[in-house]
Design an enzyme around this catalytic site. Structure first.
Site, mmCIF file in Angstrom:
data_model
loop_
_atom_site.group_PDB
_atom_site.id
_atom_site.type_symbol
_atom_site.label_atom_id
_atom_site.label_comp_id
_atom_site.label_asym_id
_atom_site.label_seq_id
_atom_site.Cartn_x
_atom_site.Cartn_y
_atom_site.Cartn_z
ATOM 1 N N LEU A 10 -75.185 40.475 47.512
ATOM 2 C CA LEU A 10 -73.743 40.661 47.699
ATOM 3 C C LEU A 10 -73.295 40.012 49.013
ATOM 4 C CD1 LEU A 10 -73.254 44.376 46.557
ATOM 5 C CD2 LEU A 10 -73.530 42.297 45.197
ATOM 6 N N ALA A 11 -72.388 39.082 48.888
ATOM 7 C CA ALA A 11 -71.924 38.358 50.082
ATOM 8 C C ALA A 11 -70.454 37.971 49.946
ATOM 9 C CB ALA A 11 -72.779 37.112 50.293
ATOM 10 N N ARG A 17 -64.643 42.125 61.387
ATOM 11 C CA ARG A 17 -64.990 42.539 62.750
ATOM 12 C C ARG A 17 -65.759 41.466 63.529
ATOM 13 N NH1 ARG A 17 -67.765 48.147 62.032
ATOM 14 N NH2 ARG A 17 -67.822 47.552 59.838
ATOM 15 N N GLN A 77 -66.311 36.724 43.083
ATOM 16 C CA GLN A 77 -65.580 37.995 43.042
ATOM 17 C C GLN A 77 -64.264 37.765 43.809
ATOM 18 O OE1 GLN A 77 -67.085 41.205 45.451
ATOM 19 N NE2 GLN A 77 -66.449 42.768 43.994
ATOM 20 N N GLY A 107 -76.083 40.405 51.918
ATOM 21 C CA GLY A 107 -76.325 39.130 52.598
ATOM 22 C C GLY A 107 -76.297 39.185 54.109
ATOM 23 N N ARG A 338 -83.843 12.438 73.429
ATOM 24 C CA ARG A 338 -82.819 12.453 72.377
ATOM 25 C C ARG A 338 -83.430 12.034 71.043
ATOM 26 N NH1 ARG A 338 -78.407 8.848 74.863
ATOM 27 N NH2 ARG A 338 -77.479 9.134 72.803
HETATM 28 C C1 UD1 Z 1 -72.536 50.565 51.151
HETATM 29 C C2 UD1 Z 1 -73.033 51.671 50.228
HETATM 30 C C3 UD1 Z 1 -73.588 52.815 51.067
HETATM 31 C C4 UD1 Z 1 -74.695 52.291 51.983
HETATM 32 C C5 UD1 Z 1 -74.180 51.139 52.816
HETATM 33 C C6 UD1 Z 1 -75.323 50.495 53.567
HETATM 34 C C7 UD1 Z 1 -71.678 51.695 48.196
HETATM 35 C C8 UD1 Z 1 -70.553 52.306 47.511
HETATM 36 N N1 UD1 Z 1 -71.950 52.152 49.421
HETATM 37 O O1 UD1 Z 1 -71.462 51.093 51.885
HETATM 38 O O2 UD1 Z 1 -74.122 53.839 50.252
HETATM 39 O O3 UD1 Z 1 -75.159 53.342 52.824
HETATM 40 O O4 UD1 Z 1 -73.593 50.124 51.979
HETATM 41 O O5 UD1 Z 1 -74.833 49.519 54.422
HETATM 42 O O6 UD1 Z 1 -72.338 50.823 47.655
HETATM 43 N N2 UD1 Z 1 -69.495 43.681 48.938
HETATM 44 C C9 UD1 Z 1 -69.104 42.726 48.044
HETATM 45 N N3 UD1 Z 1 -68.058 42.976 47.223
HETATM 46 C C10 UD1 Z 1 -67.390 44.154 47.256
HETATM 47 C C11 UD1 Z 1 -67.789 45.126 48.190
HETATM 48 C C12 UD1 Z 1 -68.868 44.865 49.010
HETATM 49 O O7 UD1 Z 1 -69.694 41.646 47.977
HETATM 50 O O8 UD1 Z 1 -66.455 44.302 46.477
HETATM 51 C C13 UD1 Z 1 -70.622 43.405 49.843
HETATM 52 C C14 UD1 Z 1 -70.183 43.341 51.291
HETATM 53 O O9 UD1 Z 1 -69.919 42.004 51.648
HETATM 54 C C15 UD1 Z 1 -71.371 43.916 52.011
HETATM 55 C C16 UD1 Z 1 -72.008 44.866 51.022
HETATM 56 O O10 UD1 Z 1 -71.519 44.491 49.758
HETATM 57 O O11 UD1 Z 1 -72.324 42.949 52.327
HETATM 58 C C17 UD1 Z 1 -71.707 46.321 51.316
HETATM 59 O O12 UD1 Z 1 -70.322 46.522 51.279
HETATM 60 P P1 UD1 Z 1 -69.591 47.526 52.250
HETATM 61 O O13 UD1 Z 1 -68.189 47.569 51.880
HETATM 62 O O14 UD1 Z 1 -69.946 47.208 53.644
HETATM 63 O O15 UD1 Z 1 -70.290 48.915 51.827
HETATM 64 P P2 UD1 Z 1 -70.401 50.197 52.711
HETATM 65 O O16 UD1 Z 1 -69.120 50.919 52.702
HETATM 66 O O17 UD1 Z 1 -70.992 49.878 54.011
#
Ligand code: UD1
Ligand code: CA
Length: 496
Positions: A10-11, A17, A77, A107, A338
């Site tokens: 997932l990226a 931030r 996505q 990612g 270089r």
């Molecule tokens: C998520 C988990 C949580 C875990 C935490 C660990 C869920 C609902 N929650 O929370 O249980 O403890 O990670 O860090 O899964 N991303 C996408 N598309 C989206 C949403 C997210 O690609 O629609 C990717 C983000 O870029 C990121 C990762 O998924 O790399 C996690 O997403 P984030 O929104 O940070 O999840 P957390 O709320 O931290």
């Protein structure tokens, strides 16, 4: 472990931030992007398929994925509606995933190691679970999904921070975000995930509850080294993870027989290769695909990017990029290598010397204060101090070729294109515009003319004139005052 493995990375997230025009997952740590580290770890499992979910700045993230893993599938996505939605998009892009195991990772976790993923997937498959959670026990679980267990210790759910009860918030076992699924179960569960929760997102973690409801097995596998699943959300965390990764890389090399005098000021990128008994002195950065041979000593205060350093070479206070240094050669202090520099075995590029796109054969030496650009210097040749290879005529670059065992004087200028033959010599201060045949000595300065008494006449009353007069007076009173080195034929000069 079966190789019927699909990995979804997932990226798609924004990473606001980081406050950067560079997407979060592309920020570098120890010579690779964060995403690059994750893909590298994933690759070691030799999965059947890798799907990367991209969204924010996918015009940058997508090509980066394809460059590192050309076989990876990109799933777009458009809106980030949650991790459950992201995985659904990935599965759709893959046209379904059939059977086997699906591993989901993020990612932005640069410290993740392939071996941990492998052990996790193996454990998941051995236990024949529908869902496995790579969990971690952390002192500060705030913000993470908590792993909720029943009285028997069986995992029943993952509850997100915002949806958790005060009691659940006391749980220190967290979901790292890395989950393993039975592919068939995942395909059934994804459409059932809703978004009726505090964030209004589709939570992938709802799969745990769904599996339980279907009477299937779920479990959590705690990873002791929790830093491996830690993500960087801002640049301060990025620096922390970078320092930790560097510490791990140095520890690994020290265990392999490399001496690192000061790990705190030494930086070695993930893809650098070091042989046994290499010594790295303080203030040194070895970057990119740099390779260092046995017994070489690098530093102090040296930066080498994508360089190849031969066994036994010594590189001191040097900045180098895309350069090759031969076995037992000497570089620095204060050298600038270089791109395209090739220094042969036992050669020397010395103090305040800049080289570019030049080959110096075995034993060739450029010891002092010189610029060597677009040149070929033969075996055993010595270039005098303060020499400039004038490679640029203001329009185009030209090459200079100097043969074997030549001796060129100090303060020479080689006006390229020009060739100096084997065993040739040049006098001090020569401006070499014409080719010098093998064995000839080239001199271009005109004969020296001394204007007698000029200082006494034109600088009368100065300290200079007084100094000159003092010598003349003592000469008249019969002293043996002599001045060394004025008799005879001047040597070519400049070699040392
Ligand atoms: C998520 C988990 C949580 C875990 C935490 C660990 C869920 C609902 N929650 O929370 O249980 O403890 O990670 O860090 O899964 N991303 C996408 N598309 C989206 C949403 C997210 O690609 O629609 C990717 C983000 O870029 C990121 C990762 O998924 O790399 C996690 O997403 P984030 O929104 O940070 O999840 P957390 O709320 O931290
Ligand atoms: Ca997160």
């Amino acid at each position: 472990m079966t190789n019927n493995l699909t990995v979804i990375v997932l990226a798609a997230g924004g990473g606001t931030r980081m406050r950067s025009k560079t997407p979060k997952v592309l920020h570098p740590v120890c010579g690779r992007s964060m995403l690059g580290h994750v893909l590298h770890a994933v690759q070691t499992l030799e999965p059947r398929q890798v799907v990367a979910v991209v969204g924010h700045q996918r015009e940058l993230v997508g090509p980066h994925v394809k460059e590192l893993l050309p076989d990876a599938l990109l799933a777009v996505q458009e809106d980030q509606l949650g991790t459950g939605h992201a995985v659904r998009v990935a599965v759709e892009a893959a046209g379904g995933i059939g059977s086997g195991t699906v591993l989901v990772a993020y990612g932005d976790t640069p410290l993740l190691e392939g071996e941990s993923l492998r052990a996790f997937a193996a454990e998941h498959e051995a236990a024949e679970r529908a869902v496995s959670i790579l969990s971690g026990i952390v002192p500060a679980p705030f913000g993470y999904g908590r792993v909720v267990r029943d009285a028997d210790g069986d995992v029943v759910a993952i509850v997100e921070e915002k949806d958790a009860t005060p009691e659940q918030r006391e749980i220190h076992e967290i979901n790292s975000g890395i989950l393993a699924f039975d592919a068939a179960f995942l395909a059934e569960a994804l459409p059932q995930i809703g978004n009726d929760n505090a964030k209004g997102e589709y939570y992938l973690t709802d799969c745990v509850q769904l599996a339980r409801d279907a009477g299937l097995t779920v479990g959590a596998y705690p990873l002791e080294d929790v830093l491996q699943t830690e993500g960087a959300n801002d640049r301060a965390q990025l620096a922390d993870l970078g320092r930790e990764m560097n510490r791990r890389i140095l520890t690994r090399w020290m265990r392999e027989g490399v001496s690192v005098m000061d790990p705190a000021t030494t930086w070695v990128d993930a893809d650098v290769e070091l042989a046994q008994d290499v010594t790295i002195l303080p203030g040194t950065q070895l970057l990119g695909a740099t390779v260092v041979g046995e017994d070489a000593v690098i530093g102090p205060d040296t930066t080498l990017q994508d360089c190849e350093i031969g066994a036994g070479a010594r590189v001191v206070r040097t900045h180098g990029q895309l350069a090759v240094v031969g076995q037992d050669a000497n570089v620095g202090p204060f050298a600038y290598l270089r791109p395209g520099t090739h220094l042969g075995e036992g050669g020397k590029i010395g103090t305040f010397v800049e080289t570019k796109n030049s080959t110096l054969a075995a034993g060739a030496k450029v010891p002092h204060l010189s610029y060597v650009g677009d040149a070929e210097v033969g075996e055993g040749t010595n270039i005098g101090a303060g020499t400039i290879f004038a490679n640029y005529d203001g329009v185009a670059k030209h090459r200079t070729t100097i043969g074997r065992h030549a001796r060129t004087g100090s303060n020479n200028t080689f006006v390229a294109p020009v060739t100096v033959g084997d065993g040739a010599g040049t006098g001090a201060g020569t401006v070499v515009r014409e080719d010098v045949p093998a064995g000839d000595l080239a001199v271009s300065a005109g004969p020296q003319r001394n204007v007698e008494g000029w200082v006494l006449r034109r600088r009368a009353g100065t300290a200079q004139a007084a100094a000159a007069e003092a010598v003349r007076d003592s000469a008249h009173t019969g002293s043996d005052a002599d001045v060394d080195g004025v008799g005879g034929t001047p040597p070519p000069g400049g070699e040392s």
